[in-house]
Design a protein around this motif. Structure first.
Motif, PDB file in Angstrom:
ATOM      1  N   ILE A 225       4.989  81.405  70.147  1.00  0.00           N
ATOM      2  CA  ILE A 225       4.408  81.583  68.673  1.00  0.00           C
ATOM      3  C   ILE A 225       4.189  80.051  68.064  1.00  0.00           C
ATOM      4  O   ILE A 225       4.316  80.090  66.600  1.00  0.00           O
ATOM      5  N   ALA A 226       3.944  79.423  68.916  1.00  0.00           N
ATOM      6  CA  ALA A 226       3.682  77.887  68.299  1.00  0.00           C
ATOM      7  C   ALA A 226       2.294  77.876  67.364  1.00  0.00           C
ATOM      8  O   ALA A 226       1.404  78.518  67.494  1.00  0.00           O
ATOM      9  N   SER A 227       2.498  77.437  66.461  1.00  0.00           N
ATOM     10  CA  SER A 227       1.439  77.222  65.436  1.00  0.00           C
ATOM     11  C   SER A 227       0.437  76.258  65.660  1.00  0.00           C
ATOM     12  O   SER A 227       0.634  75.233  66.151  1.00  0.00           O
ATOM     13  N   PRO A 228      -0.851  76.349  65.476  1.00  0.00           N
ATOM     14  CA  PRO A 228      -1.751  75.694  65.580  1.00  0.00           C
ATOM     15  C   PRO A 228      -1.699  74.218  64.605  1.00  0.00           C
ATOM     16  O   PRO A 228      -1.089  74.155  63.838  1.00  0.00           O
ATOM     17  N   VAL A 229      -2.095  72.939  65.238  1.00  0.00           N
ATOM     18  CA  VAL A 229      -2.022  71.852  64.550  1.00  0.00           C
ATOM     19  C   VAL A 229      -2.826  71.880  63.370  1.00  0.00           C
ATOM     20  O   VAL A 229      -4.231  72.087  63.376  1.00  0.00           O
ATOM     21  N   GLN A 230      -2.336  71.349  62.151  1.00  0.00           N
ATOM     22  CA  GLN A 230      -3.275  71.638  60.950  1.00  0.00           C
ATOM     23  C   GLN A 230      -3.574  70.064  60.433  1.00  0.00           C
ATOM     24  O   GLN A 230      -2.519  69.200  60.263  1.00  0.00           O
ATOM     25  N   ASP A 231      -4.959  69.823  60.168  1.00  0.00           N
ATOM     26  CA  ASP A 231      -4.960  68.717  59.970  1.00  0.00           C
ATOM     27  C   ASP A 231      -5.336  68.428  58.382  1.00  0.00           C
ATOM     28  O   ASP A 231      -5.547  67.323  58.211  1.00  0.00           O
ATOM     29  N   GLY A 232      -5.048  69.313  57.742  1.00  0.00           N
ATOM     30  CA  GLY A 232      -5.218  69.430  56.149  1.00  0.00           C
ATOM     31  C   GLY A 232      -6.661  69.808  55.671  1.00  0.00           C
ATOM     32  O   GLY A 232      -7.534  70.077  56.503  1.00  0.00           O
ATOM     33  N   TYR A 233      -6.753  70.363  54.464  1.00  0.00           N
ATOM     34  CA  TYR A 233      -7.893  70.644  53.692  1.00  0.00           C
ATOM     35  C   TYR A 233      -8.280  69.706  52.586  1.00  0.00           C
ATOM     36  O   TYR A 233      -7.725  69.137  51.861  1.00  0.00           O
ATOM     37  N   THR A 234      -9.721  69.440  52.763  1.00  0.00           N
ATOM     38  CA  THR A 234     -10.063  68.747  51.759  1.00  0.00           C
ATOM     39  C   THR A 234     -10.397  69.315  50.491  1.00  0.00           C
ATOM     40  O   THR A 234     -10.526  70.597  50.304  1.00  0.00           O
ATOM     41  N   TYR A 235     -10.341  68.580  49.342  1.00  0.00           N
ATOM     42  CA  TYR A 235     -10.731  69.005  47.945  1.00  0.00           C
ATOM     43  C   TYR A 235     -11.433  67.941  47.260  1.00  0.00           C
ATOM     44  O   TYR A 235     -11.199  66.944  47.478  1.00  0.00           O
ATOM     45  N   VAL A 236     -11.784  68.394  45.965  1.00  0.00           N
ATOM     46  CA  VAL A 236     -12.295  67.504  44.937  1.00  0.00           C
ATOM     47  C   VAL A 236     -12.020  67.759  43.742  1.00  0.00           C
ATOM     48  O   VAL A 236     -11.663  69.080  43.536  1.00  0.00           O
ATOM     49  N   GLU A 237     -11.460  66.782  42.995  1.00  0.00           N
ATOM     50  CA  GLU A 237     -10.669  66.946  41.876  1.00  0.00           C
ATOM     51  C   GLU A 237     -11.823  67.505  40.683  1.00  0.00           C
ATOM     52  O   GLU A 237     -12.754  66.601  40.665  1.00  0.00           O
ATOM     53  N   LEU A 238     -11.495  68.230  39.890  1.00  0.00           N
ATOM     54  CA  LEU A 238     -12.474  68.857  38.824  1.00  0.00           C
ATOM     55  C   LEU A 238     -12.158  68.127  37.520  1.00  0.00           C
ATOM     56  O   LEU A 238     -11.524  68.489  36.671  1.00  0.00           O
ATOM     57  N   ASP A 239     -12.768  66.682  37.596  1.00  0.00           N
ATOM     58  CA  ASP A 239     -12.744  66.049  36.406  1.00  0.00           C
ATOM     59  C   ASP A 239     -14.018  64.848  36.623  1.00  0.00           C
ATOM     60  O   ASP A 239     -14.608  65.046  37.580  1.00  0.00           O
ATOM     61  N   ASP A 240     -14.209  63.970  35.605  1.00  0.00           N
ATOM     62  CA  ASP A 240     -15.291  63.121  35.735  1.00  0.00           C
ATOM     63  C   ASP A 240     -15.380  62.218  36.880  1.00  0.00           C
ATOM     64  O   ASP A 240     -16.357  61.861  37.550  1.00  0.00           O
ATOM     65  N   ALA A 241     -14.096  61.880  37.643  1.00  0.00           N
ATOM     66  CA  ALA A 241     -14.109  61.022  38.704  1.00  0.00           C
ATOM     67  C   ALA A 241     -14.591  61.613  39.848  1.00  0.00           C
ATOM     68  O   ALA A 241     -14.906  61.152  40.752  1.00  0.00           O
ATOM     69  N   ALA A 242     -14.076  63.108  39.877  1.00  0.00           N
ATOM     70  CA  ALA A 242     -14.637  63.818  41.022  1.00  0.00           C
ATOM     71  C   ALA A 242     -13.877  63.229  42.194  1.00  0.00           C
ATOM     72  O   ALA A 242     -14.703  62.998  43.379  1.00  0.00           O
ATOM     73  N   ALA A 243     -12.780  62.737  42.286  1.00  0.00           N
ATOM     74  CA  ALA A 243     -12.164  62.144  43.524  1.00  0.00           C
ATOM     75  C   ALA A 243     -11.715  63.210  44.619  1.00  0.00           C
ATOM     76  O   ALA A 243     -11.534  64.382  44.203  1.00  0.00           O
ATOM     77  N   ALA A 244     -11.717  62.849  45.942  1.00  0.00           N
ATOM     78  CA  ALA A 244     -11.886  63.559  46.863  1.00  0.00           C
ATOM     79  C   ALA A 244     -10.412  63.361  47.561  1.00  0.00           C
ATOM     80  O   ALA A 244      -9.939  62.304  47.436  1.00  0.00           O
ATOM     81  N   GLY A 245      -9.754  64.401  48.156  1.00  0.00           N
ATOM     82  CA  GLY A 245      -8.553  64.118  48.832  1.00  0.00           C
ATOM     83  C   GLY A 245      -8.291  65.351  49.981  1.00  0.00           C
ATOM     84  O   GLY A 245      -9.190  66.014  50.186  1.00  0.00           O
ATOM     85  N   SER A 246      -7.329  65.273  50.533  1.00  0.00           N
ATOM     86  CA  SER A 246      -6.843  66.232  51.334  1.00  0.00           C
ATOM     87  C   SER A 246      -5.477  66.563  51.442  1.00  0.00           C
ATOM     88  O   SER A 246      -4.540  65.743  50.988  1.00  0.00           O
TER      89      SER A 246
END
Length: 273
Positions: free
Chosen positions: A13-34
């Protein structure tokens, strides 16, 4: 509740390796992250080859969950009724094939017949209501845990919630031993699932649930009281307030029920004072 010999469990039942999900903040800076996110998959449970339930779970401690779910849902009366568990994973789905005793399987089939037989007769809600408000055996009376064992408990819980610390969106059920130390922690996207996993873990490790107390990080509803009574706990501690019905059932079945508020002293709702 502890089992004399371990339940045989097989499967990968080993889980697949997860690298994280990218997102963009909803503001004027629109900074990206994971960010790492809580994993979720569908689990199908079958008893002696007959499908019984499909639910969404976090794919960790699945063996514990299957045992705890079987006990807390009254599919089996004892962990000794579970002979074997075979678990398989395929992508986002898991399957658990559980072999149970003839006695437990006969009782399960009778329950399924009763549910099927009520449709179309005007009484289709009766069986569901009986399951929602089942007849449970009251527990032996138990003393409350020492107040010092609840001190700084929220902080200590946060320290051991490994999955939630990385991904969030997870409930936890924990076992605090007679010395006041957190001995077990099980996490899941579902609060019922987390408690089932803890019940299963206590069984597999042969721990007596009445020698400590159990903590849930979610609100305390009636279904969790059912599971706590069937799991033979002495005390259930909830980080969120219980419902009125859960308090009444806890008192009726002699389950110690304590709410641990954020900024107030622990509140003992059961036994009634």
């Amino acid at each position: 509740m502890p089992r004399r010999t371990p339940v045989p469990v097989t499967g990968e039942i080993a889980s697949p390796v997860q690298d994280g999900y990218t997102y963009v903040e909803l503001d004027d800076a629109a900074a990206a992250g994971s960010a790492m996110l809580a994993e979720e998959c569908a689990l199908a449970i079958a008893y002696n080859g007959i499908g019984h339930a499909v639910m969404m779970v976090s794919p960790s401690a699945i063996e514990d969950f299957v045992i705890g779910f079987s006990l807390s849902s009254a599919v089996v009366e004892s962990v000794d009724d579970i002979y074997d568990i075979r678990i398989r994973r395929s992508g986002d789905t898991l399957s658990a094939d559980v072999q149970i005793s003839n006695r437990a399987f006969w009782a399960l089939k009778q329950q399924r017949r009763q549910l099927a037989g009520t449709s179309g007769c005007g009484l289709c809600g009766v069986a569901a209501l009986e399951q929602a408000l089942p007849q449970l055996t009251p527990l032996p009376s138990s003393s409350l845990p020492p107040a010092e064992h609840l001190r700084d408990l929220r902080t200590r819980i946060a320290d051991v919630q490994n999955l939630a610390r990385h991904s969030g969106a997870l409930h936890a059920a924990l076992y605090v031993d007679r010395a006041g130390e957190i001995g077990l922690c099980r996490e899941d996207i579902g609060r019922h699932n987390a408690l089932d996993k803890l019940i299963g873990a206590l069984c597999r490790q042969g721990r007596n649930p009445r020698q400590g107390f159990v903590v849930i990080t979610s609100r305390c509803s009636l279904e969790l009281i059912h599971k706590a009574v069937r799991g033979e706990f002495a005390t259930l501690v909830s980080l969120s307030a219980p419902t009125d019905l859960s308090v009444r059932w806890a008192r009726e079945h002699r389950l110690n029920l304590i709410h641990l508020p954020h900024h107030s002293a622990p509140r003992v709702y059961s036994p009634e004072r």
